[in-house]
Design an enzyme around this catalytic site. Structure first.
Site, mmCIF file in Angstrom:
data_model
loop_
_atom_site.group_PDB
_atom_site.id
_atom_site.type_symbol
_atom_site.label_atom_id
_atom_site.label_comp_id
_atom_site.label_asym_id
_atom_site.label_seq_id
_atom_site.Cartn_x
_atom_site.Cartn_y
_atom_site.Cartn_z
ATOM 1 N N THR A 115 44.026 -4.071 28.735
ATOM 2 C CA THR A 115 42.900 -3.137 28.638
ATOM 3 C C THR A 115 42.942 -2.466 27.267
ATOM 4 O OG1 THR A 115 44.147 -1.312 29.620
ATOM 5 C CG2 THR A 115 42.885 -2.723 31.134
ATOM 6 N N GLY A 116 41.778 -2.165 26.744
ATOM 7 C CA GLY A 116 41.727 -1.629 25.378
ATOM 8 C C GLY A 116 42.249 -2.649 24.386
ATOM 9 N N GLY A 117 41.906 -3.910 24.643
ATOM 10 C CA GLY A 117 42.424 -4.993 23.790
ATOM 11 C C GLY A 117 41.574 -5.264 22.568
ATOM 12 N N GLY A 162 43.746 -1.974 17.478
ATOM 13 C CA GLY A 162 45.064 -1.344 17.415
ATOM 14 C C GLY A 162 46.152 -2.111 18.152
ATOM 15 N N ILE A 163 46.925 -1.353 18.926
ATOM 16 C CA ILE A 163 48.068 -1.928 19.648
ATOM 17 C C ILE A 163 47.602 -2.965 20.664
ATOM 18 C CG2 ILE A 163 49.841 -1.350 21.371
ATOM 19 C CD1 ILE A 163 50.173 1.355 19.825
ATOM 20 N N GLY A 164 46.494 -2.698 21.348
ATOM 21 C CA GLY A 164 45.997 -3.641 22.362
ATOM 22 C C GLY A 164 45.635 -4.979 21.762
ATOM 23 N N SER A 192 53.823 6.955 25.359
ATOM 24 C CA SER A 192 53.875 7.498 23.999
ATOM 25 C C SER A 192 55.053 8.452 23.920
ATOM 26 C CB SER A 192 52.600 8.274 23.674
ATOM 27 O OG SER A 192 52.767 9.019 22.472
ATOM 28 N N TYR A 237 46.785 15.373 26.012
ATOM 29 C CA TYR A 237 47.194 13.980 25.788
ATOM 30 C C TYR A 237 48.670 13.791 26.135
ATOM 31 C CZ TYR A 237 48.314 9.697 23.159
ATOM 32 O OH TYR A 237 48.756 8.454 22.782
#
Lengths: 249, 247
Positions: free
Chosen positions: A12-14, A17-19, A137, A150
Protein backbone atom coordinates in the site's frame (compact mmCIF):
# COMPACT_ATOMS: atom_id res chain seq x y z
CA UNK A 1 17.14 -16.95 -8.17
CA UNK A 2 15.30 -14.31 -6.16
CA UNK A 3 14.39 -14.31 -2.50
CA UNK A 4 10.67 -13.93 -3.34
CA UNK A 5 10.30 -16.14 -6.42
CA UNK A 6 6.65 -16.90 -7.14
CA UNK A 7 5.33 -14.79 -4.26
CA UNK A 8 2.37 -12.43 -4.54
CA UNK A 9 2.90 -9.15 -2.69
CA UNK A 10 0.77 -6.12 -1.87
CA UNK A 11 2.37 -2.75 -1.11
CA UNK A 12 0.00 0.00 0.00
CA UNK A 13 1.27 3.47 -0.79
CA UNK A 14 3.44 1.86 -3.44
CA UNK A 15 3.37 4.92 -5.67
CA UNK A 16 6.33 6.81 -4.18
CA UNK A 17 9.16 6.87 -1.66
CA UNK A 18 9.72 3.78 0.47
CA UNK A 19 6.66 1.98 -0.95
CA UNK A 20 7.79 2.35 -4.55
CA UNK A 21 11.39 1.38 -3.73
CA UNK A 22 10.10 -1.73 -1.94
CA UNK A 23 7.73 -2.70 -4.76
CA UNK A 24 10.70 -2.51 -7.17
CA UNK A 25 12.85 -4.69 -4.91
CA UNK A 26 10.01 -7.21 -4.53
CA UNK A 27 9.74 -7.54 -8.32
CA UNK A 28 13.54 -7.78 -8.67
CA UNK A 29 13.43 -10.65 -6.15
CA UNK A 30 10.83 -12.54 -8.20
CA UNK A 31 7.49 -11.42 -6.75
CA UNK A 32 4.34 -10.19 -8.48
CA UNK A 33 3.29 -6.96 -6.80
CA UNK A 34 0.06 -5.00 -6.36
CA UNK A 35 0.59 -1.34 -5.51
CA UNK A 36 -1.94 1.17 -4.25
CA UNK A 37 -1.98 4.94 -4.08
CA UNK A 38 -4.50 7.73 -3.92
CA UNK A 39 -3.47 9.66 -7.01
CA UNK A 40 -4.15 7.88 -10.32
CA UNK A 41 -1.49 9.64 -12.43
CA UNK A 42 1.30 9.10 -9.92
CA UNK A 43 0.20 5.49 -9.42
CA UNK A 44 0.30 4.78 -13.16
CA UNK A 45 3.73 6.40 -13.41
CA UNK A 46 4.96 4.16 -10.57
CA UNK A 47 3.61 1.05 -12.31
CA UNK A 48 5.42 2.07 -15.52
CA UNK A 49 8.63 2.60 -13.53
CA UNK A 50 8.34 -0.88 -12.00
CA UNK A 51 7.71 -2.09 -15.53
CA UNK A 52 6.67 -5.71 -15.10
CA UNK A 53 4.80 -8.07 -12.79
CA UNK A 54 2.79 -5.22 -11.32
CA UNK A 55 -0.88 -4.25 -11.01
CA UNK A 56 -1.84 -0.79 -9.78
CA UNK A 57 -5.10 -0.34 -7.87
CA UNK A 58 -6.10 3.22 -6.98
CA UNK A 59 -7.32 3.59 -3.43
CA UNK A 60 -7.05 5.23 -0.02
CA UNK A 61 -6.34 2.87 2.90
CA UNK A 62 -8.51 5.06 5.13
CA UNK A 63 -11.50 4.14 2.94
CA UNK A 64 -12.73 0.62 3.68
CA UNK A 65 -14.58 0.36 0.35
CA UNK A 66 -11.28 1.06 -1.42
CA UNK A 67 -9.65 -1.76 0.56
CA UNK A 68 -12.47 -4.13 -0.42
CA UNK A 69 -11.93 -3.21 -4.07
CA UNK A 70 -8.17 -3.74 -3.72
CA UNK A 71 -8.45 -7.24 -2.31
CA UNK A 72 -11.26 -8.17 -4.74
CA UNK A 73 -8.84 -7.31 -7.55
CA UNK A 74 -6.00 -9.26 -5.92
CA UNK A 75 -8.33 -12.23 -5.52
CA UNK A 76 -9.39 -12.10 -9.18
CA UNK A 77 -5.87 -11.73 -10.55
CA UNK A 78 -3.71 -13.89 -8.24
CA UNK A 79 -5.98 -15.37 -5.57
CA UNK A 80 -3.63 -14.87 -2.62
CA UNK A 81 -1.27 -12.54 -0.72
CA UNK A 82 2.02 -14.10 0.43
CA UNK A 83 3.65 -10.82 1.45
CA UNK A 84 1.79 -7.74 2.69
CA UNK A 85 3.66 -4.48 3.22
CA UNK A 86 1.24 -2.10 4.95
CA UNK A 87 3.16 1.02 4.13
CA UNK A 88 0.64 3.76 3.33
CA UNK A 89 0.50 6.64 5.77
CA UNK A 90 1.73 10.11 6.41
CA UNK A 91 2.04 12.97 8.82
CA UNK A 92 2.26 16.71 9.11
CA UNK A 93 4.11 18.94 11.55
CA UNK A 94 1.53 20.59 13.81
CA UNK A 95 2.46 22.17 17.17
CA UNK A 96 0.62 20.48 20.04
CA UNK A 97 -1.45 23.56 20.85
CA UNK A 98 -2.68 23.73 17.25
CA UNK A 99 -3.72 20.09 16.85
CA UNK A 100 -7.29 19.95 15.57
CA UNK A 101 -9.80 17.12 15.53
CA UNK A 102 -9.48 17.10 11.74
CA UNK A 103 -5.66 16.69 11.91
CA UNK A 104 -6.00 13.93 14.50
CA UNK A 105 -8.65 12.02 12.55
CA UNK A 106 -6.84 12.33 9.24
CA UNK A 107 -3.57 11.01 10.66
CA UNK A 108 -5.11 8.18 12.69
CA UNK A 109 -7.47 7.21 9.86
CA UNK A 110 -4.68 6.72 7.34
CA UNK A 111 -1.96 5.36 9.62
CA UNK A 112 -3.82 3.34 12.27
CA UNK A 113 -7.32 2.53 11.00
CA UNK A 114 -5.99 2.11 7.46
CA UNK A 115 -3.28 -0.31 8.57
CA UNK A 116 -5.61 -2.38 10.76
CA UNK A 117 -8.17 -2.88 8.01
CA UNK A 118 -5.52 -3.40 5.33
CA UNK A 119 -4.24 -6.40 7.27
CA UNK A 120 -7.64 -7.64 8.46
CA UNK A 121 -9.19 -7.52 4.98
CA UNK A 122 -6.16 -9.26 3.46
CA UNK A 123 -6.40 -12.23 5.87
CA UNK A 124 -8.80 -14.37 3.79
CA UNK A 125 -6.21 -14.27 0.99
CA UNK A 126 -3.17 -14.80 3.23
CA UNK A 127 -1.90 -18.39 3.42
CA UNK A 128 -0.43 -19.88 6.59
CA UNK A 129 3.21 -18.92 7.01
CA UNK A 130 2.85 -15.62 5.14
CA UNK A 131 4.73 -12.42 6.04
CA UNK A 132 3.12 -9.14 7.08
CA UNK A 133 5.31 -6.08 7.46
CA UNK A 134 4.08 -2.79 8.91
CA UNK A 135 5.88 0.44 8.16
CA UNK A 136 6.54 2.04 11.53
CA UNK A 137 8.99 4.80 12.30
CA UNK A 138 11.52 5.84 14.87
CA UNK A 139 8.89 8.49 15.57
CA UNK A 140 7.04 5.84 17.58
CA UNK A 141 9.98 5.65 19.99
CA UNK A 142 11.08 9.28 20.18
CA UNK A 143 9.57 12.54 21.28
CA UNK A 144 9.65 14.76 18.21
CA UNK A 145 8.37 18.31 18.51
CA UNK A 146 5.16 19.24 16.70
CA UNK A 147 4.77 15.63 15.56
CA UNK A 148 2.93 14.05 18.48
CA UNK A 149 -0.06 12.74 16.55
CA UNK A 150 2.06 11.08 13.87
CA UNK A 151 4.42 9.70 16.53
CA UNK A 152 1.47 8.16 18.38
CA UNK A 153 0.17 6.46 15.23
CA UNK A 154 3.54 4.79 14.71
CA UNK A 155 3.67 3.61 18.32
CA UNK A 156 0.22 2.09 17.71
CA UNK A 157 1.56 0.10 14.75
CA UNK A 158 4.38 -1.34 16.87
CA UNK A 159 1.72 -2.45 19.36
CA UNK A 160 -0.41 -3.98 16.58
CA UNK A 161 2.52 -6.16 15.47
CA UNK A 162 2.89 -7.56 18.99
CA UNK A 163 -0.81 -8.41 19.31
CA UNK A 164 -1.25 -9.74 15.78
CA UNK A 165 1.78 -12.02 16.19
CA UNK A 166 -0.17 -13.69 18.99
CA UNK A 167 -3.59 -13.39 17.27
CA UNK A 168 -2.25 -15.12 14.17
CA UNK A 169 0.13 -17.62 15.76
CA UNK A 170 -1.96 -20.69 14.91
CA UNK A 171 -1.51 -19.73 11.24
CA UNK A 172 2.25 -19.10 11.64
CA UNK A 173 1.84 -15.68 10.03
CA UNK A 174 4.84 -13.52 10.86
CA UNK A 175 4.04 -9.88 11.63
CA UNK A 176 6.98 -7.51 11.95
CA UNK A 177 7.58 -3.78 11.87
CA UNK A 178 10.27 -1.99 9.90
CA UNK A 179 11.01 1.38 11.48
CA UNK A 180 12.85 3.83 9.27
CA UNK A 181 14.82 6.75 10.55
CA UNK A 182 15.28 9.83 8.39
CA UNK A 183 14.99 8.79 4.73
CA UNK A 184 15.15 10.89 1.53
CA UNK A 185 11.49 10.69 0.52
CA UNK A 186 8.72 13.03 -0.64
CA UNK A 187 7.40 12.65 2.92
CA UNK A 188 10.59 14.20 4.30
CA UNK A 189 10.77 17.05 1.81
CA UNK A 190 7.03 17.66 2.34
CA UNK A 191 7.70 18.57 5.97
CA UNK A 192 9.39 21.82 4.94
CA UNK A 193 7.66 24.84 3.45
CA UNK A 194 10.77 26.18 1.69
CA UNK A 195 14.33 25.21 0.70
CA UNK A 196 15.95 26.92 3.66
CA UNK A 197 13.71 25.09 6.10
CA UNK A 198 14.41 21.81 4.31
CA UNK A 199 18.17 22.39 4.57
CA UNK A 200 17.78 23.02 8.30
CA UNK A 201 15.74 19.86 8.76
CA UNK A 202 18.31 17.81 6.81
CA UNK A 203 21.24 19.23 8.77
CA UNK A 204 19.51 18.58 12.08
CA UNK A 205 18.69 14.99 11.16
CA UNK A 206 22.14 14.25 9.76
CA UNK A 207 23.78 15.43 12.97
CA UNK A 208 21.62 13.14 15.07
CA UNK A 209 22.25 9.98 13.02
CA UNK A 210 25.30 8.03 14.26
CA UNK A 211 26.09 6.94 10.70
CA UNK A 212 26.12 10.66 9.80
CA UNK A 213 23.74 10.65 6.88
CA UNK A 214 20.11 10.40 5.80
CA UNK A 215 19.11 6.99 4.47
CA UNK A 216 17.72 6.04 1.07
CA UNK A 217 14.34 4.43 0.33
CA UNK A 218 16.20 1.44 -1.11
CA UNK A 219 17.89 0.81 2.25
CA UNK A 220 14.42 0.37 3.78
CA UNK A 221 13.30 -1.74 0.83
CA UNK A 222 16.17 -4.19 1.37
CA UNK A 223 15.26 -4.59 5.04
CA UNK A 224 11.63 -5.22 4.05
CA UNK A 225 12.82 -7.90 1.60
CA UNK A 226 14.60 -9.56 4.52
CA UNK A 227 11.43 -9.50 6.65
CA UNK A 228 9.35 -10.75 3.69
CA UNK A 229 11.67 -13.63 2.77
CA UNK A 230 12.58 -16.99 4.28
CA UNK A 231 15.79 -15.37 5.57
CA UNK A 232 13.65 -14.13 8.50
CA UNK A 233 11.70 -17.36 9.03
CA UNK A 234 12.23 -17.28 12.83
CA UNK A 235 11.72 -13.51 13.18
CA UNK A 236 8.24 -12.61 14.46
CA UNK A 237 6.80 -9.66 16.33
CA UNK A 238 9.96 -7.56 16.16
CA UNK A 239 10.58 -3.94 15.30
CA UNK A 240 13.58 -3.72 12.99
CA UNK A 241 15.03 -0.22 13.11
CA UNK A 242 16.66 0.99 9.90
CA UNK A 243 17.69 4.37 11.16
CA UNK A 244 21.45 4.70 11.05
CA UNK A 245 21.30 4.23 14.82
CA UNK A 246 19.28 7.40 15.48
CA UNK A 247 16.77 5.89 17.90
CA UNK A 248 19.02 3.10 19.15
CA UNK A 249 21.68 4.77 21.17
CA UNK B 1 24.79 -19.32 -3.20
CA UNK B 2 25.06 -15.58 -3.50
CA UNK B 3 27.87 -13.11 -3.86
CA UNK B 4 26.88 -10.29 -1.51
CA UNK B 5 30.03 -10.86 0.60
CA UNK B 6 32.55 -11.72 -2.10
CA UNK B 7 35.97 -10.33 -1.23
CA UNK B 8 35.13 -9.86 2.45
CA UNK B 9 36.89 -11.59 5.32
CA UNK B 10 34.86 -12.67 8.34
CA UNK B 11 35.83 -14.05 11.74
CA UNK B 12 33.25 -16.10 13.63
CA UNK B 13 34.27 -16.85 17.20
CA UNK B 14 33.08 -20.21 18.46
CA UNK B 15 32.52 -21.31 14.88
CA UNK B 16 33.00 -25.05 15.20
CA UNK B 17 29.52 -25.96 16.38
CA UNK B 18 25.88 -24.92 16.61
CA UNK B 19 24.93 -21.38 15.70
CA UNK B 20 28.55 -20.34 15.05
CA UNK B 21 29.13 -23.12 12.52
CA UNK B 22 25.85 -22.23 10.76
CA UNK B 23 26.90 -18.56 10.60
CA UNK B 24 30.34 -19.46 9.21
CA UNK B 25 28.79 -21.59 6.46
CA UNK B 26 26.14 -18.98 5.61
CA UNK B 27 28.72 -16.18 5.27
CA UNK B 28 30.85 -18.42 3.06
CA UNK B 29 27.80 -19.22 0.92
CA UNK B 30 27.62 -15.48 0.19
CA UNK B 31 31.24 -15.45 -0.92
CA UNK B 32 33.13 -14.41 2.22
CA UNK B 33 36.43 -15.93 3.29
CA UNK B 34 35.80 -17.19 6.80
CA UNK B 35 37.97 -17.79 9.85
CA UNK B 36 36.54 -19.58 12.87
CA UNK B 37 37.87 -19.97 16.37
CA UNK B 38 37.39 -22.96 18.64
CA UNK B 39 38.51 -24.09 22.08
CA UNK B 40 37.90 -27.79 22.50
CA UNK B 41 36.65 -29.23 19.20
CA UNK B 42 39.51 -29.25 16.65
CA UNK B 43 37.91 -32.08 14.66
CA UNK B 44 34.58 -30.29 14.38
CA UNK B 45 36.36 -27.04 13.49
CA UNK B 46 38.24 -28.82 10.70
CA UNK B 47 34.97 -30.28 9.39
CA UNK B 48 33.51 -26.77 9.15
CA UNK B 49 36.64 -25.50 7.37
CA UNK B 50 36.55 -28.39 4.91
CA UNK B 51 32.89 -27.82 4.14
CA UNK B 52 33.43 -24.07 3.66
CA UNK B 53 36.32 -24.68 1.28
CA UNK B 54 34.00 -26.67 -1.00
CA UNK B 55 32.16 -23.38 -1.60
CA UNK B 56 35.29 -22.04 -3.30
CA UNK B 57 36.33 -19.57 -0.61
CA UNK B 58 39.20 -19.57 1.86
CA UNK B 59 38.70 -20.84 5.39
CA UNK B 60 40.83 -21.42 8.47
CA UNK B 61 40.35 -22.53 12.07
CA UNK B 62 42.22 -20.98 15.01
CA UNK B 63 42.40 -22.36 18.52
CA UNK B 64 41.73 -19.55 21.00
CA UNK B 65 40.57 -19.72 24.60
CA UNK B 66 37.77 -17.17 24.90
CA UNK B 67 38.40 -16.89 28.65
CA UNK B 68 41.81 -15.35 27.88
CA UNK B 69 41.64 -11.79 26.54
CA UNK B 70 45.25 -11.93 25.31
CA UNK B 71 44.42 -15.03 23.27
CA UNK B 72 41.37 -13.28 21.79
CA UNK B 73 43.47 -10.24 20.86
CA UNK B 74 46.02 -12.50 19.13
CA UNK B 75 43.24 -14.39 17.36
CA UNK B 76 41.87 -11.26 15.71
CA UNK B 77 45.35 -10.06 14.66
CA UNK B 78 46.34 -13.47 13.29
CA UNK B 79 43.16 -13.66 11.19
CA UNK B 80 43.69 -10.16 9.80
CA UNK B 81 47.33 -11.05 9.00
CA UNK B 82 46.55 -14.37 7.35
CA UNK B 83 43.76 -12.97 5.14
CA UNK B 84 45.28 -9.48 4.76
CA UNK B 85 42.11 -7.84 6.05
CA UNK B 86 39.12 -8.15 8.35
CA UNK B 87 35.68 -6.86 7.36
CA UNK B 88 33.25 -8.72 9.57
CA UNK B 89 33.55 -9.83 13.20
CA UNK B 90 30.86 -12.11 14.58
CA UNK B 91 31.11 -12.35 18.37
CA UNK B 92 29.36 -15.68 18.74
CA UNK B 93 31.39 -17.65 21.29
CA UNK B 94 29.75 -17.85 24.67
CA UNK B 95 29.07 -20.04 27.65
CA UNK B 96 25.66 -20.76 29.11
CA UNK B 97 24.85 -21.43 32.72
CA UNK B 98 21.50 -21.92 34.41
CA UNK B 99 21.53 -21.69 38.20
CA UNK B 100 19.26 -19.99 40.72
CA UNK B 101 20.81 -16.94 42.34
CA UNK B 102 23.06 -18.10 45.15
CA UNK B 103 23.63 -21.54 43.66
CA UNK B 104 26.71 -20.59 41.62
CA UNK B 105 30.08 -19.54 42.99
CA UNK B 106 32.17 -16.47 42.25
CA UNK B 107 34.52 -18.36 39.95
CA UNK B 108 31.62 -19.45 37.77
CA UNK B 109 30.33 -15.89 37.54
CA UNK B 110 33.82 -14.67 36.63
CA UNK B 111 34.03 -17.24 33.84
CA UNK B 112 30.62 -16.21 32.45
CA UNK B 113 31.69 -12.57 32.29
CA UNK B 114 35.17 -13.42 30.98
CA UNK B 115 33.88 -15.38 27.99
CA UNK B 116 30.60 -13.59 27.25
CA UNK B 117 31.69 -10.00 27.91
CA UNK B 118 35.45 -9.40 28.35
CA UNK B 119 36.39 -11.56 25.35
CA UNK B 120 33.84 -9.76 23.17
CA UNK B 121 35.27 -6.40 24.21
CA UNK B 122 38.82 -7.61 23.54
CA UNK B 123 37.88 -8.86 20.08
CA UNK B 124 36.20 -5.57 19.15
CA UNK B 125 39.15 -3.56 20.45
CA UNK B 126 41.55 -5.57 18.29
CA UNK B 127 39.23 -5.58 15.25
CA UNK B 128 38.99 -1.79 15.44
CA UNK B 129 42.56 -1.66 14.08
CA UNK B 130 41.50 -3.42 10.87
CA UNK B 131 37.80 -2.85 10.08
CA UNK B 132 37.38 -0.67 6.99
CA UNK B 133 34.47 1.60 6.09
CA UNK B 134 31.51 -0.72 5.47
CA UNK B 135 32.80 -3.08 8.15
CA UNK B 136 30.45 -5.05 10.37
CA UNK B 137 30.46 -5.94 14.06
CA UNK B 138 27.71 -8.38 14.99
CA UNK B 139 27.23 -9.63 18.52
CA UNK B 140 25.25 -12.74 19.34
CA UNK B 141 23.32 -11.84 22.47
CA UNK B 142 20.23 -13.58 23.76
CA UNK B 143 16.60 -12.65 24.31
CA UNK B 144 17.22 -13.20 28.01
CA UNK B 145 19.33 -10.04 27.79
CA UNK B 146 16.02 -8.20 27.31
CA UNK B 147 13.53 -10.20 29.36
CA UNK B 148 13.36 -12.92 32.01
CA UNK B 149 10.99 -15.54 30.63
CA UNK B 150 12.13 -18.13 33.20
CA UNK B 151 14.08 -18.01 36.45
CA UNK B 152 17.61 -19.23 37.03
CA UNK B 153 19.23 -17.25 34.23
CA UNK B 154 20.04 -13.94 35.94
CA UNK B 155 23.84 -14.35 35.76
CA UNK B 156 23.79 -15.38 32.12
CA UNK B 157 21.22 -12.68 31.29
CA UNK B 158 23.45 -10.03 32.86
CA UNK B 159 26.28 -10.94 30.47
CA UNK B 160 23.93 -10.64 27.48
CA UNK B 161 22.58 -7.34 28.80
CA UNK B 162 26.17 -6.13 28.87
CA UNK B 163 26.58 -7.17 25.24
CA UNK B 164 23.45 -5.17 24.33
CA UNK B 165 24.85 -2.09 26.08
CA UNK B 166 28.21 -2.55 24.35
CA UNK B 167 26.38 -2.77 21.02
CA UNK B 168 24.88 0.70 21.53
CA UNK B 169 28.13 2.21 22.76
CA UNK B 170 30.11 0.78 19.86
CA UNK B 171 27.46 1.82 17.33
CA UNK B 172 27.97 5.39 18.53
CA UNK B 173 31.77 5.15 18.29
CA UNK B 174 32.06 3.24 15.02
CA UNK B 175 29.24 5.12 13.20
CA UNK B 176 31.46 7.96 11.95
CA UNK B 177 33.75 5.33 10.39
CA UNK B 178 30.82 3.83 8.44
CA UNK B 179 31.00 0.60 10.44
CA UNK B 180 27.72 -0.83 11.72
CA UNK B 181 27.34 -2.63 15.05
CA UNK B 182 24.32 -4.79 15.77
CA UNK B 183 23.09 -7.36 18.27
CA UNK B 184 21.27 -10.53 17.24
CA UNK B 185 19.33 -12.07 20.12
CA UNK B 186 18.32 -15.69 19.48
CA UNK B 187 15.46 -17.29 21.34
CA UNK B 188 15.26 -21.08 21.76
CA UNK B 189 17.44 -22.58 19.02
CA UNK B 190 18.00 -26.29 18.47
CA UNK B 191 21.68 -26.84 19.35
CA UNK B 192 23.78 -29.12 21.57
CA UNK B 193 23.53 -26.41 24.28
CA UNK B 194 19.71 -26.38 24.19
CA UNK B 195 18.31 -29.23 22.08
CA UNK B 196 14.72 -29.11 20.83
CA UNK B 197 14.37 -32.60 22.32
CA UNK B 198 15.81 -31.61 25.71
CA UNK B 199 14.26 -31.30 29.15
CA UNK B 200 13.76 -27.53 28.83
CA UNK B 201 12.10 -27.75 25.42
CA UNK B 202 8.43 -28.05 26.43
CA UNK B 203 8.81 -25.04 28.77
CA UNK B 204 10.55 -22.86 26.20
CA UNK B 205 8.37 -23.84 23.25
CA UNK B 206 5.18 -22.58 24.85
CA UNK B 207 6.60 -19.04 24.78
CA UNK B 208 7.27 -19.19 21.04
CA UNK B 209 4.46 -17.76 18.87
CA UNK B 210 5.64 -19.85 15.93
CA UNK B 211 5.32 -22.91 18.16
CA UNK B 212 8.74 -24.46 17.66
CA UNK B 213 12.47 -24.15 18.27
CA UNK B 214 14.44 -22.24 15.68
CA UNK B 215 17.24 -23.73 13.62
CA UNK B 216 20.85 -22.48 13.72
CA UNK B 217 20.47 -21.70 10.00
CA UNK B 218 17.65 -19.27 10.80
CA UNK B 219 19.92 -17.28 13.12
CA UNK B 220 22.65 -17.47 10.49
CA UNK B 221 20.32 -16.02 7.84
CA UNK B 222 19.60 -12.99 10.03
CA UNK B 223 23.31 -12.51 10.77
CA UNK B 224 24.14 -12.80 7.07
CA UNK B 225 21.58 -10.10 6.27
CA UNK B 226 23.12 -7.74 8.84
CA UNK B 227 26.60 -8.53 7.49
CA UNK B 228 25.59 -7.75 3.92
CA UNK B 229 25.52 -4.38 2.14
CA UNK B 230 21.69 -4.65 2.24
CA UNK B 231 21.81 -3.68 5.93
CA UNK B 232 23.86 -0.53 5.33
CA UNK B 233 21.56 1.78 7.35
CA UNK B 234 21.07 -0.54 10.33
CA UNK B 235 23.27 0.10 13.35
CA UNK B 236 22.90 -0.06 17.11
CA UNK B 237 19.93 -2.34 16.55
CA UNK B 238 18.88 -5.44 18.41
CA UNK B 239 17.25 -8.06 16.23
CA UNK B 240 15.43 -10.83 18.08
CA UNK B 241 15.39 -14.15 16.21
CA UNK B 242 13.03 -15.83 18.61
CA UNK B 243 9.90 -16.90 16.77
CA UNK B 244 7.94 -14.20 18.58
CA UNK B 245 8.86 -14.96 22.20
CA UNK B 246 9.28 -11.27 22.94
CA UNK B 247 6.43 -10.05 20.73
Amino acid sequence: MGKLDGKVAVVTGGNSGIGLATAKRFVDEGAYVFITGRRQAELEAAAREIGRNVTAVRGDVANLDDLDRLFATVKDVKGRVDVLFANAGGGELVPFGSVTEEHFDKTFNSNVKGTLFTVQKALPLVPDGAAVILNGSIAGSKGMAAFSVYNATKAALRSFARSWTVDLKERKIRVNVVSPGPIETPGLTGLASNDEELAQIRAGLTASVPLGRIGTPDEIAKAVVFLASDDSSFVAGVELFVDGGMAQI
Amino acid sequence: MGNSLTGKVALVTGGSRGIGAAIAKALAAEGADVAISYVSSPDKAQEVVTEIETKGVRAAAFKADQADVAAVDSLVREVAKKFDRLDILINNAGVFLAAPTGASDAATLDRLFAVNVSAVAAAVKAASDYLPEGGRLINIGSIVGSGAMVGGLADYAATKGAVAAYTRGWAREFGPRGITVNNVQPGPIDTDMNPASGDFAPTFTKYVALGRYGKPEEVAAAVTFLASPAASFITGATLDVDGGVRA
